[in-house]
Design a protein around this motif. Structure first.
Motif, mmCIF file in Angstrom:
data_model
loop_
_atom_site.group_PDB
_atom_site.id
_atom_site.type_symbol
_atom_site.label_atom_id
_atom_site.label_comp_id
_atom_site.label_asym_id
_atom_site.label_seq_id
_atom_site.Cartn_x
_atom_site.Cartn_y
_atom_site.Cartn_z
ATOM 1 N N CYS A 180 0.833 -1.206 0.000
ATOM 2 C CA CYS A 180 0.000 0.000 0.000
ATOM 3 C C CYS A 180 0.872 1.261 0.000
ATOM 4 O O CYS A 180 2.076 1.177 0.207
ATOM 5 N N PHE A 181 0.222 2.396 -0.230
ATOM 6 C CA PHE A 181 0.992 3.644 -0.177
ATOM 7 C C PHE A 181 0.258 4.741 0.574
ATOM 8 O O PHE A 181 0.707 5.875 0.611
ATOM 9 N N TYR A 187 4.862 3.218 -3.965
ATOM 10 C CA TYR A 187 4.185 2.525 -5.063
ATOM 11 C C TYR A 187 5.204 1.757 -5.922
ATOM 12 O O TYR A 187 5.045 0.562 -6.192
ATOM 13 N N PHE A 215 0.168 8.515 -11.385
ATOM 14 C CA PHE A 215 -0.602 7.336 -11.806
ATOM 15 C C PHE A 215 -1.303 7.523 -13.150
ATOM 16 O O PHE A 215 -1.713 6.545 -13.766
ATOM 17 N N PHE A 260 -5.068 0.572 -6.645
ATOM 18 C CA PHE A 260 -3.678 0.134 -6.822
ATOM 19 C C PHE A 260 -3.116 -0.660 -5.633
ATOM 20 O O PHE A 260 -1.935 -0.972 -5.608
ATOM 21 N N GLU A 261 -3.955 -0.933 -4.639
ATOM 22 C CA GLU A 261 -3.447 -1.681 -3.485
ATOM 23 C C GLU A 261 -3.675 -3.175 -3.626
ATOM 24 O O GLU A 261 -4.597 -3.607 -4.300
#
Ligand SMILES: Cc1cc2nc3c(=O)[nH]c(=O)nc-3n(C[C@H](O)[C@H](O)[C@H](O)COP(=O)(O)OP(=O)(O)OC[C@H]3O[C@@H](n4cnc5c(N)ncnc54)[C@H](O)[C@@H]3O)c2cc1C
Length: 376
Positions: free
Chosen positions: A61-62, A88, A134, A164-165
């Motif tokens: 994760c970020f 990321y 992104f 995106f996770e």
């Protein structure tokens, strides 16, 4: 008492890495791959890595919206954007290095639980801010999923998804990392604590504890990848330890929600681990008590997490906590990790905070490059 053979071959190294967490393994592996003829050893005080890397929740994760907002109190927007990029890209690097199937990477998406019902109003602003990285929207309103996840609709008023996770199997990740490092030629000494080190003219003397008493090893370069435990070897390192608690349920008779979930500005989190729910965090409820390098279970935190599970994560579902564990992280005022060069032959890469799964591979690689630049 050392033999001639031990003295002539076994005690000398080109690089000793202290700590076999993600950062230590990444540094040792990348250095060994770039310098196949060099003698590289990783020294670890536990049988397994004994800090955070085998204890974590396995989120790639970020940062959720409210966690990034909290981070913005101490870090500038530019610093934060660069940190998000590192987190990321670090996650991508880890997956590329070890392979998605070996670490059981699942692109399930991350979700932030919202108790007030207004989180979705911030989605657009955060997507605009992250667009340069992104090129497409990161977050979206996912309120429609609340009923199917089985959360309490009375308590959970909103849900925001981060596409995106994903999640990994932490044990498989560390196993794959260690195997890859061994295949590259890295030597491992586990259950061996480094007591202290001494910079010398042509390298570093490293004293380790053995069953026969202290033993001195020699290395041209030394890398401290000791995260929360660094101050014992390098007192000037600017970091504080932070313990994290994890609970896991017994196997469930019903299907747990699939995803990585956060709430309370990222302090709390849960996910499924097979047919169980793994949940953890709540450190903010006793920050002072959890500022420790000692493993242990804080009852206050355990009770609160259990209550959360029963009251809004899986209300009126049959479940039982099976067991709990803790791991130790390292934090600083700023969120970025520390890359230090305290003396000629000594480097350190530490202070990974709560996102070392994402950051660790890249940081270890950067450390290996620095070590390579000054290799004998
Ligand atoms: C409960 C918990 C949940 C987490 N969840 C996530 C998550 O979901 N996603 C995420 O990105 N991050 C998560 N993290 C954070 C992440 O696990 C850490 O940031 C990362 O593992 C740090 O890696 P490291 O290699 O720097 O440190 P560590 O893994 O702590 O490794 C340091 C190693 O050094 C060894 N060592 C220290 N001193 C000595 C010595 N003197 N001699 C020999 N060996 C020594 C220790 O035994 C240890 O194995 C979590 C952490 C915890 C505790």
């Amino acid at each position: 008492m050392l033999s001639y053979w031990e003295k002539s071959t076994l005690i000398h190294h080109d690089l000793i890495v202290i700590g076999s967490g993600i950062v230590g393994l990444s540094a040792a592996l990348h250095y060994q791959l770039a310098h196949p003829k060099k003698k590289v050893a990783v020294i670890e005080r536990g049988l397994f890595p004994s800090g955070a890397s085998t204890k974590n929740a396995g989120f790639v994760c970020f940062g959720s919206i409210s966690e990034l907002a909290e981070n913005a109190r101490t870090d500038s927007q530019d610093e934060l954007l660069s940190l998000v990029e590192k987190r990321y890209k670090g996650g991508l690097e880890l997956r590329q290095l070890l392979g998605d199937s070996r670490i059981n990477y699942r692109p399930v998406g991350g979700y932030e639980l919202d108790f007030d019902g207004d989180l979705h109003e911030r989605v657009e602003a955060y997507n605009d801010w992250l667009k340069p990285l992104f090129n497409e929207p990161v977050f979206c309103d996912a309120r429609d999923k609340i009923p199917s996840f089985g959360f309490s609709q009375a308590k959970i008023k909103g849900l925001v998804k981060n596409q995106f996770e994903g999640s990994i199997d932490t044990g498989k990740m560390m196993d794959a990392f260690a195997r890859k490092a061994r295949e590259a030629g890295v030597q491992f000494y586990t259950q061996t604590e480094v007591l202290h080190y001494q910079e010398q003219t042509h390298g570093v003397e490293v004293t380790v504890a053995t069953t026969d008493g202290p033993l001195r090893l020699f290395t041209y370069q030394l890398a401290l990848c000791t995260n929360a435990f660094t101050k014992a070897l390098l007192p000037e390192a600017d970091l504080e330890p932070g313990r994290g608690l994890v609970l896991i349920t017994k196997p469930l008779t019903w299907a747990p929600p699939q995803g990585t979930f956060h709430y309370h500005s990222g302090y709390n989190y849960f996910r499924n681990a097979g047919n169980r729910i793994l949940l953890g965090g709540a450190r903010h409820l006793d920050l002072k008590g959890e500022t420790t390098t000692k493993e242990g279970i804080n009852t206050l935190l355990k009770e609160q997490l259990t209550e959360d599970l029963k009251s809004f994560i899986a209300p009126s579902r049959p479940l039982e906590i099976d067991y709990a564990w803790s791991g130790i992280m390292a934090f600083g005022k700023e969120k970025a990790p520390l890359l230090l060069h305290p003396s000629i032959h000594v480097h350190a890469a530490v202070r990974l905070g709560g996102m070392g799964v994402a950051l660790g591979t890249g940081l270890g690689k950067e450390l290996a490059q620095r070590l390579g630049a000054t290799t004998s």
